[in-house]
Write a protein that holds these residues in place. Structure first.
Motif, mmCIF file in Angstrom:
data_model
loop_
_atom_site.group_PDB
_atom_site.id
_atom_site.type_symbol
_atom_site.label_atom_id
_atom_site.label_comp_id
_atom_site.label_asym_id
_atom_site.label_seq_id
_atom_site.Cartn_x
_atom_site.Cartn_y
_atom_site.Cartn_z
ATOM 1 N N PHE A 5 0.808 -1.214 0.000
ATOM 2 C CA PHE A 5 0.000 0.000 0.000
ATOM 3 C C PHE A 5 0.843 1.266 0.000
ATOM 4 O O PHE A 5 0.369 2.327 0.312
ATOM 5 N N GLY A 6 2.101 1.154 -0.288
ATOM 6 C CA GLY A 6 2.948 2.335 -0.350
ATOM 7 C C GLY A 6 2.607 3.177 -1.551
ATOM 8 O O GLY A 6 2.159 2.681 -2.577
ATOM 9 N N ALA A 7 2.913 4.444 -1.427
ATOM 10 C CA ALA A 7 2.548 5.379 -2.497
ATOM 11 C C ALA A 7 3.257 5.073 -3.791
ATOM 12 O O ALA A 7 2.726 5.311 -4.864
ATOM 13 N N GLN A 8 4.468 4.507 -3.698
ATOM 14 C CA GLN A 8 5.229 4.217 -4.900
ATOM 15 C C GLN A 8 5.050 2.785 -5.361
ATOM 16 O O GLN A 8 5.709 2.328 -6.282
ATOM 17 N N ASP A 9 4.167 1.947 -4.649
ATOM 18 C CA ASP A 9 3.995 0.543 -4.981
ATOM 19 C C ASP A 9 3.197 0.408 -6.261
ATOM 20 O O ASP A 9 2.396 1.272 -6.620
ATOM 21 N N VAL A 10 3.434 -0.739 -6.977
ATOM 22 C CA VAL A 10 2.683 -1.009 -8.196
ATOM 23 C C VAL A 10 1.275 -1.457 -7.854
ATOM 24 O O VAL A 10 0.995 -1.894 -6.736
ATOM 25 N N LEU A 11 0.336 -1.353 -8.839
ATOM 26 C CA LEU A 11 -1.027 -1.820 -8.632
ATOM 27 C C LEU A 11 -1.060 -3.338 -8.582
ATOM 28 O O LEU A 11 -0.366 -4.014 -9.358
ATOM 29 N N ARG A 12 -1.860 -3.899 -7.675
ATOM 30 C CA ARG A 12 -1.948 -5.333 -7.476
ATOM 31 C C ARG A 12 -3.254 -5.866 -8.027
ATOM 32 O O ARG A 12 -4.265 -5.191 -8.118
ATOM 33 N N CYS A 13 -3.238 -7.174 -8.389
ATOM 34 C CA CYS A 13 -4.418 -7.875 -8.915
ATOM 35 C C CYS A 13 -5.496 -7.932 -7.858
ATOM 36 O O CYS A 13 -5.225 -8.217 -6.682
ATOM 37 N N ASP A 14 -6.769 -7.686 -8.276
ATOM 38 C CA ASP A 14 -7.880 -7.727 -7.324
ATOM 39 C C ASP A 14 -8.243 -9.148 -6.912
ATOM 40 O O ASP A 14 -8.964 -9.345 -5.931
ATOM 41 N N LEU A 15 -7.752 -10.164 -7.615
ATOM 42 C CA LEU A 15 -8.074 -11.555 -7.259
ATOM 43 C C LEU A 15 -7.018 -12.158 -6.335
ATOM 44 O O LEU A 15 -7.303 -12.610 -5.222
ATOM 45 N N CYS A 16 -5.731 -12.169 -6.776
ATOM 46 C CA CYS A 16 -4.688 -12.766 -5.951
ATOM 47 C C CYS A 16 -4.078 -11.806 -4.949
ATOM 48 O O CYS A 16 -3.385 -12.216 -4.018
ATOM 49 N N LYS A 17 -4.261 -10.524 -5.114
ATOM 50 C CA LYS A 17 -3.811 -9.476 -4.216
ATOM 51 C C LYS A 17 -2.294 -9.337 -4.154
ATOM 52 O O LYS A 17 -1.783 -8.573 -3.315
ATOM 53 N N THR A 18 -1.577 -10.057 -4.984
ATOM 54 C CA THR A 18 -0.113 -9.998 -4.890
ATOM 55 C C THR A 18 0.544 -9.559 -6.190
ATOM 56 O O THR A 18 1.446 -8.726 -6.197
ATOM 57 N N ALA A 19 0.184 -10.191 -7.269
ATOM 58 C CA ALA A 19 0.855 -9.907 -8.536
ATOM 59 C C ALA A 19 0.468 -8.540 -9.067
ATOM 60 O O ALA A 19 -0.595 -7.996 -8.759
#
Length: 559
Positions: A5-19
């Protein structure tokens, strides 16, 4: 802090929440990684549409679902006729309904609205303009026919003038011949008498001489005085130079030049301009509907027993009543602008405006129609046996006058073009009179060129075509008693509606161009409405007989 959830983090998949996210489903509005795309598409309950996440910026701006925020309504239920989101579908409320893509539905709606817009334009603007052009052509046809008829009459009159001049010259020459002939024959007769007298005297002398010679009487022979010397002087011979006629040769080209010539017919085509929706659009090209409750905009006190009103513009109007003055008033301040005194100082029976906005008024007692131009009053029509009552101007510039002949109980309408009679309207196809025998008959021309006459005595509105053929009669709404309808003033508006004042009941009847009753104006505290007129914005001006007021009423609204 969770690095996801960092401001510079990439967007994550809504299903697996990781990739990280590579794709998105436009239908379900969820972000997907590459591995989860297949799992998501395996759900056969929806028609998923997976696109690259980079394409998000080009996705349509779907409306947010009012029941399941922050979901977007990317689908459309055709049965319920509303946009829905994926949660709305899964709730079961739209089970069995036909679900389509919202984007496609929006496209169809947009095309439908465009078609509806095209239809409105055709019905409300293009078709009316074609009809107006057609009406103008009919007016021009009548003007063209009248012009050529007038041209023929002018040439005929000019030719008759030439014939009169030639006849005058012929009479003068024949008269001179008669004088010379009489003088010549008189002199000839006088000479004949002198010769006849001499012949008698010569024969008498011959007889006397023979008698003397036979008798051989010496005394008679000695006393006889011969007259031979006298008889040898013959009377002078009358020599006369007989008059001759020196006829000048007829040169056709010179005669034609002196008689007159025609200018060439010049014709050209001019493009019609289409009037768009602007503030300057003509009132007749706007679609209007009646107000449920007409509004009284202004009331102007005139202090005359009013009979007629006519709009000079949206701000000024002429009035006349039972006085010798015709007055121009301003609507905004109710002040009198100018006043014109009739030529005979009798009160005018009706007023109208020409196509050039000059004032015309009826002097019924003097049987004249008068034109007011540049402060001068001129009698343009003078009747001998007929009495004019009411007048109106037409779109072609003609003048229509209603008139009656009390002795024979006849009434008719006469059309004047250039103040020359060109048409008479009096009888229907069966030879029966179209109008009652006498009294007021206010008249106006509708936009379709119909002639509308408020026949007060017959208690009927009579509408005839521009050719004088009866179209219909209106005797009042069926709800009122037979004979209770008493029409006085009449006018028409930009929608070709016919407005008639019912003075006794203080009502204004409004009909369509084919005589169908539409509605009344019976509010605005009307008090014996008589004369009617409308301005360019379809505001109604009512001249009240008893109150001596002019009321401006708004009865139409623009849609």
């Amino acid at each position: 802090m969770d690095p996801r959830f960092g401001a510079q983090d990439v967007l994550r998949c809504d299903l697996c929440k990781t990739a990280s996210v590579q794709s998105r489903c436009e239908v379900c509005q969820i972000k997907l990684c590459k591995a989860c795309v297949g799992e998501h598409l395996s759900d056969s309950t929806q028609n998923h549409r997976v696109v690259s996440y980079k394409a998000k910026g080009s996705a349509p701006n779907y409306p947010e679902c009012p029941n399941h925020a922050p979901n977007f309504c990317e689908l459309y239920c055709e049965k319920c006729d509303i946009p829905v989101c994926s949660t709305c579908i899964s709730s079961g409320k739209h089970h069995g309904h036909k679900i389509t893509d919202a984007l496609q539905n929006l496209k169809v709606n947009s095309e439908t609205k465009q078609l509806e817009k095209n239809l409105r334009e055709l019905e409300e603007k293009i078709c009316p303009q074609y009809e107006e052009i057609f009406s103008e052509l009919k007016c021009e046809r009548a003007n063209i026919a009248a012009h050529y008829e007038k041209l023929t009459s002018t040439i005929t009159a000019h030719g008759e003038e030439w014939l009169r001049e030639i006849e005058t010259i012929m009479k003068k020459l024949k008269s001179e011949i008669d004088v010379m002939k009489k003088k010549h024959l008189t002199a000839q007769t006088k000479q004949e008498e002198e010769i006849r007298k001499k012949i008698y005297e010569v024969k008498k002398s011959i007889t006397e001489l023979k008698k003397i010679l036979e008798n051989k009487d010496q005394s008679l022979i000695s006393s006889y005085q011969p007259r031979n010397v006298e008889f040898r002087r013959f009377p002078p011979k009358l020599n006369a130079s007989l008059p001759m006629f020196s006829a000048q040769p007829v040169h056709k080209d010179i005669v034609c030049q002196q008689f007159g010539s025609l200018t060439e017919l010049s014709m050209e085509t001019v493009d019609h301009s289409f009037v768009m929706d602007t503030q300057d659009a003509v009132s007749s090209q706007l679609f209007k509907s009646p107000l449920k409750v007409p509004e009284l905009i202004a009331t102007i006190d005139i202090l005359d027993k009013l009979r007629s009103v006519i709009c000079l513009s949206d701000e000024e109007f002429w009035t006349c009543g039972q006085t010798k003055f015709i007055k121009l008033y301003n609507v905004l301040d109710g002040e009198k602008v100018k006043s014109i005194k009739t030529k005979s100082e009798e009160w005018p029976h009706d007023i109208a405006l020409t196509k050039d906005r000059d004032l015309v008024y009826i002097d019924s007692d003097k049987c004249t129609v008068n034109l007011v131009k540049n402060k001068e009053i001129r009698e343009v029509i003078t009747l001998q046996e007929w009495k004019p009552n009411n007048v109106c101007s037409t779109s072609s510039g003609d003048i229509l006058v209603t008139m009656d002949k009390a002795e024979t109980k006849q009434s008719k309408i006469v059309r004047y073009s250039g103040y020359v009679e060109v048409q008479k309207i009096q009888y229907d196809d069966k030879g029966k009179s179209l109008f009652s025998s006498y009294y007021l008959k206010h008249i106006c021309e509708n936009r379709n060129l119909d002639i509308c006459v408020a026949d007060h005595l017959a208690r009927t509105l009579v509408v005839v075509s521009d050719a004088g053929k009866l179209r219909f009669r209106y005797t009042g709404h069926p709800s009122i008693a037979s004979g209770a309808f008493k029409p006085y003033g009449i006018t028409t508006d930009s929608q070709s509606q016919i407005l008639i004042s019912d003075c006794d009941r203080s009502y204004i009847h409004i009909l369509d161009k084919d005589g169908l009753f539409l509605h009344y104006i019976n509010n605005c505290n009307l008090n014996s409405p008589w004369g009617l007129s409308v301005d360019s914005r379809d505001n109604l001006f009512v001249a009240e007989l008893k109150s001596s007021k002019v009321k401006k009423i708004k009865y139409m609204k623009i849609l």
